[in-house]
Design a protein around this motif. Structure first.
Motif, mmCIF file in Angstrom:
data_model
loop_
_atom_site.group_PDB
_atom_site.id
_atom_site.type_symbol
_atom_site.label_atom_id
_atom_site.label_comp_id
_atom_site.label_asym_id
_atom_site.label_seq_id
_atom_site.Cartn_x
_atom_site.Cartn_y
_atom_site.Cartn_z
ATOM 1 N N MET A 38 42.847 38.864 42.051
ATOM 2 C CA MET A 38 43.066 37.884 42.527
ATOM 3 C C MET A 38 42.001 37.001 43.477
ATOM 4 O O MET A 38 41.373 37.928 44.343
ATOM 5 N N HIS A 39 42.005 35.564 43.938
ATOM 6 C CA HIS A 39 40.746 35.429 44.409
ATOM 7 C C HIS A 39 41.448 34.087 45.253
ATOM 8 O O HIS A 39 42.303 33.531 45.082
ATOM 9 N N ASP A 40 40.285 33.948 46.336
ATOM 10 C CA ASP A 40 40.673 32.525 47.158
ATOM 11 C C ASP A 40 42.162 32.620 47.804
ATOM 12 O O ASP A 40 42.893 31.491 47.701
ATOM 13 N N LEU A 41 42.253 33.622 48.442
ATOM 14 C CA LEU A 41 43.732 33.917 49.127
ATOM 15 C C LEU A 41 43.967 32.890 50.242
ATOM 16 O O LEU A 41 45.017 32.912 50.547
ATOM 17 N N THR A 42 43.068 32.644 50.798
ATOM 18 C CA THR A 42 43.127 31.765 51.909
ATOM 19 C C THR A 42 43.231 30.466 51.630
ATOM 20 O O THR A 42 43.776 29.534 52.504
ATOM 21 N N GLY A 43 43.033 29.931 50.409
ATOM 22 C CA GLY A 43 43.227 28.651 49.903
ATOM 23 C C GLY A 43 44.208 28.725 49.086
ATOM 24 O O GLY A 43 45.422 28.783 49.249
ATOM 25 N N THR A 44 43.887 28.181 47.722
ATOM 26 C CA THR A 44 44.943 28.194 46.605
ATOM 27 C C THR A 44 44.418 29.359 45.858
ATOM 28 O O THR A 44 43.515 29.530 44.976
ATOM 29 N N PRO A 45 45.503 30.440 45.839
ATOM 30 C CA PRO A 45 45.474 31.657 44.846
ATOM 31 C C PRO A 45 45.263 31.401 43.668
ATOM 32 O O PRO A 45 45.923 30.608 42.955
ATOM 33 N N ARG A 46 44.123 32.380 43.085
ATOM 34 C CA ARG A 46 44.027 32.116 41.476
ATOM 35 C C ARG A 46 43.985 33.393 40.846
ATOM 36 O O ARG A 46 43.379 34.568 41.711
ATOM 37 N N PHE A 47 44.107 33.563 39.593
ATOM 38 C CA PHE A 47 43.950 34.652 39.106
ATOM 39 C C PHE A 47 42.391 34.875 38.414
ATOM 40 O O PHE A 47 41.809 33.718 38.038
ATOM 41 N N GLY A 48 41.866 36.225 38.314
ATOM 42 C CA GLY A 48 40.589 36.388 37.768
ATOM 43 C C GLY A 48 40.592 36.877 36.449
ATOM 44 O O GLY A 48 41.321 36.662 35.338
ATOM 45 N N LYS A 75 33.955 45.411 40.716
ATOM 46 C CA LYS A 75 33.065 44.462 40.100
ATOM 47 C C LYS A 75 33.432 43.187 40.173
ATOM 48 O O LYS A 75 32.452 42.265 40.318
ATOM 49 N N GLN A 76 34.734 42.684 40.122
ATOM 50 C CA GLN A 76 35.394 41.357 40.179
ATOM 51 C C GLN A 76 35.118 41.021 41.684
ATOM 52 O O GLN A 76 35.574 39.876 41.935
ATOM 53 N N GLN A 77 34.940 41.879 42.596
ATOM 54 C CA GLN A 77 34.963 41.262 44.009
ATOM 55 C C GLN A 77 36.626 40.674 44.384
ATOM 56 O O GLN A 77 36.406 39.505 45.071
ATOM 57 N N ALA A 78 37.514 41.418 44.175
ATOM 58 C CA ALA A 78 38.816 40.785 44.401
ATOM 59 C C ALA A 78 38.942 40.911 45.790
ATOM 60 O O ALA A 78 38.788 41.856 46.484
ATOM 61 N N GLU A 79 39.849 39.963 46.155
ATOM 62 C CA GLU A 79 40.507 39.838 47.337
ATOM 63 C C GLU A 79 41.874 40.478 47.164
ATOM 64 O O GLU A 79 42.413 41.066 48.239
ATOM 65 N N GLY A 80 42.639 40.512 46.424
ATOM 66 C CA GLY A 80 43.861 40.934 45.822
ATOM 67 C C GLY A 80 44.013 41.320 44.576
ATOM 68 O O GLY A 80 43.285 40.919 43.648
ATOM 69 N N VAL A 81 45.394 41.824 44.159
ATOM 70 C CA VAL A 81 45.383 42.226 42.976
ATOM 71 C C VAL A 81 47.085 41.953 42.725
ATOM 72 O O VAL A 81 47.750 41.841 43.660
ATOM 73 N N PHE A 82 47.433 41.530 41.222
ATOM 74 C CA PHE A 82 48.713 41.541 40.903
ATOM 75 C C PHE A 82 48.986 42.939 39.979
ATOM 76 O O PHE A 82 48.258 42.822 39.062
ATOM 77 N N LEU A 128 43.284 50.622 47.105
ATOM 78 C CA LEU A 128 42.750 49.292 47.075
ATOM 79 C C LEU A 128 42.718 48.560 48.464
ATOM 80 O O LEU A 128 41.919 47.947 48.921
ATOM 81 N N LEU A 129 43.717 48.945 49.373
ATOM 82 C CA LEU A 129 43.994 48.241 50.738
ATOM 83 C C LEU A 129 42.892 48.988 51.557
ATOM 84 O O LEU A 129 42.257 48.189 52.340
ATOM 85 N N GLN A 130 42.594 50.262 51.509
ATOM 86 C CA GLN A 130 41.698 50.850 52.220
ATOM 87 C C GLN A 130 40.237 50.171 51.911
ATOM 88 O O GLN A 130 39.194 50.208 52.746
ATOM 89 N N ALA A 131 40.057 49.512 50.792
ATOM 90 C CA ALA A 131 38.817 48.676 50.508
ATOM 91 C C ALA A 131 39.066 47.340 50.795
ATOM 92 O O ALA A 131 38.086 46.587 50.539
ATOM 93 N N GLY A 132 40.063 46.912 51.492
ATOM 94 C CA GLY A 132 40.334 45.427 51.923
ATOM 95 C C GLY A 132 40.879 44.674 50.779
ATOM 96 O O GLY A 132 41.004 43.292 50.677
ATOM 97 N N ILE A 133 41.379 45.203 49.708
ATOM 98 C CA ILE A 133 42.287 44.669 48.773
ATOM 99 C C ILE A 133 43.545 44.806 48.728
ATOM 100 O O ILE A 133 44.264 45.572 48.679
ATOM 101 N N ILE A 134 44.267 43.639 48.637
ATOM 102 C CA ILE A 134 45.684 43.606 49.067
ATOM 103 C C ILE A 134 46.443 43.434 47.767
ATOM 104 O O ILE A 134 45.826 42.942 46.792
ATOM 105 N N THR A 135 47.573 43.925 47.603
ATOM 106 C CA THR A 135 48.613 43.924 46.655
ATOM 107 C C THR A 135 49.502 42.657 46.742
ATOM 108 O O THR A 135 50.376 42.829 47.641
ATOM 109 N N ALA A 136 49.201 41.788 46.033
ATOM 110 C CA ALA A 136 50.114 40.551 46.490
ATOM 111 C C ALA A 136 51.516 40.616 45.705
ATOM 112 O O ALA A 136 52.576 40.245 46.434
#
Length: 366
Positions: A38-48, A75-82, A128-136
């Motif tokens: 997941m990307h752009d979590l501070t705006g309009t979230p979208r899937f990658g 590699k995807q520089q994700a902000e979050g994951v589903f 993932l959270l330790q790397a700054g990637i949240i689980t939405a």
């Protein structure tokens, strides 16, 4: 790992997301761990990117989470994951001997009333959270099918049923783009499976004869001639013309020369990408060993750069059944497992694509 890259999908109801997964992967997964970046979590979230692996052995949860973090997710520089767990049976063949009976058990939190494999999900979430990637979202469903129940791992009030995959907006979009969603990974494998032994034996004998003829009539300009033979065949497919068996054999012999292969691979980045992939797909079913490896590599590369990770993966399996140390096959497998974006992978064929374009410009339109 199976990956379909650069899939764009707005975050919506989990039931709708689950219905889209077969189209995002290219087939209906079973007993799978699916992770969507997941990307752009501070705006309009979208899937990658959408990634699928067999359900891991619970005792290997830490290794599994590190594999995800250092590979495709990173590699995807994700902000979050589903996260989605489908089914509850880990891949027993991949479980180490030390795993014992744990692989056969369904792990559940607390009193055992929650979704299966909670421990695996929790380890992945924390890593993932330790790397700054949240689980939405993290959900479980027994299967991807209309009306199948789904349940959230961390909110007991979060549940529902899977929408109809056939009615999924993602399904309509993928169909409009010409993509096919298979009923299972086995169906996808059948797409690249070899034809009957009779066909393979006949082609092998004819290829041997062609090789002998080429040795007897050495031509220093053969490389250029072979390149033009391949693109002549691709152009004919593009105009709807049928190729004879001898035409196909000529192409297969030509691309078995890695110098020719490394030029025609650039077709995947031109307007001839679709007819070229159609040609590779035809040849990979008919080609005997060892000639199948180069055309399978061309198919895998073509599928990969247009985001069809599932097709690329089964094409690579054909290579791995014949030659595990095939250089291009190893490169593509590592790229796929690491979730390398198609645009980055395409860089290895950029010069070839330029050469292809020069050739097309010289010969004019189809």
């Amino acid at each position: 790992m199976t990956t379909r890259l650069n899939t764009q999908l707005s975050l919506s109801d989990p039931g709708d997301v689950l219905a889209a997964i077969p189209h995002m992967l290219g087939f209906h997964p079973t007993d799978s761990f699916v992770l969507i970046t997941m990307h752009d979590l501070t705006g309009t979230p979208r899937f990658g990117a959408t990634m699928r692996v067999d359900l891991p052995c619970p005792s290997q949860a830490c290794l599994f989470s590190e594999f995800l973090l250092t590979g495709a997710v990173g590699k995807q520089q994700a902000e979050g994951v589903f996260m989605i767990v489908i089914g509850d049976r880990p891949n027993l063949a991949a479980c180490p001997e030390t795993c014992g009976g744990a692989c056969h058990a369904t792990e559940t939190p607390g009193d055992g009333s929650g979704p299966p494999l909670h421990d695996v999900v929790e380890v992945v979430r924390k890593t993932l959270l330790q790397a700054g990637i949240i689980t939405a979202h993290a959900v479980h469903t027994p299967a991807i099918g209309v009306g199948e129940p789904w349940t959230c791992y961390y909110d007991e009030d979060c549940h529902g049923v899977v929408a109809d995959p056939k009615e999924s907006p993602m399904g309509a979009l993928m169909a409009a783009q010409g993509s096919v969603t298979f009923g299972s990974r086995e169906e996808l494998r059948e797409l690249v499976a070899p034809e009957s032994p009779e066909v393979l034996n006949r082609w092998s004998a004819k290829l041997d004869a062609l090789v002998e003829d080429a040795i007897d009539s050495y031509d220093p300009s053969r490389h250029a001639t072979d390149v033009r033979t391949v693109f002549g065949a691709i152009r004919r497919i593009a105009t709807g013309s049928a190729l004879t068996e001898d035409d196909l054999l000529g192409v297969l012999q030509a691309v078995s020369d890695v110098r020719v292969r490394d030029v025609v691979i650039g077709a995947a980045l031109t307007e001839l990408a679709r007819p070229a992939e159609e040609l590779w797909l035809t040849l990979v079913r008919k080609a005997p060993e060892p000639e199948v490896v180069e055309v399978a590599a061309l198919l895998a590369f073509s599928a990969y750069v247009r985001g069809e990770g599932a097709l690329a993966s089964v094409a690579l399996e054909r290579i791995e059944q014949v030659k595990l140390d095939h250089n291009l096959g190893v490169l593509l497998r590592r790229s796929l497992d690491a979730g390398l974006p198609p645009a980055e992978l395409a860089g290895i064929a950029r010069d070839s694509a330029d050469d292809v374009q020069l050739l097309l410009d010289e010969e004019g339109p189809c």
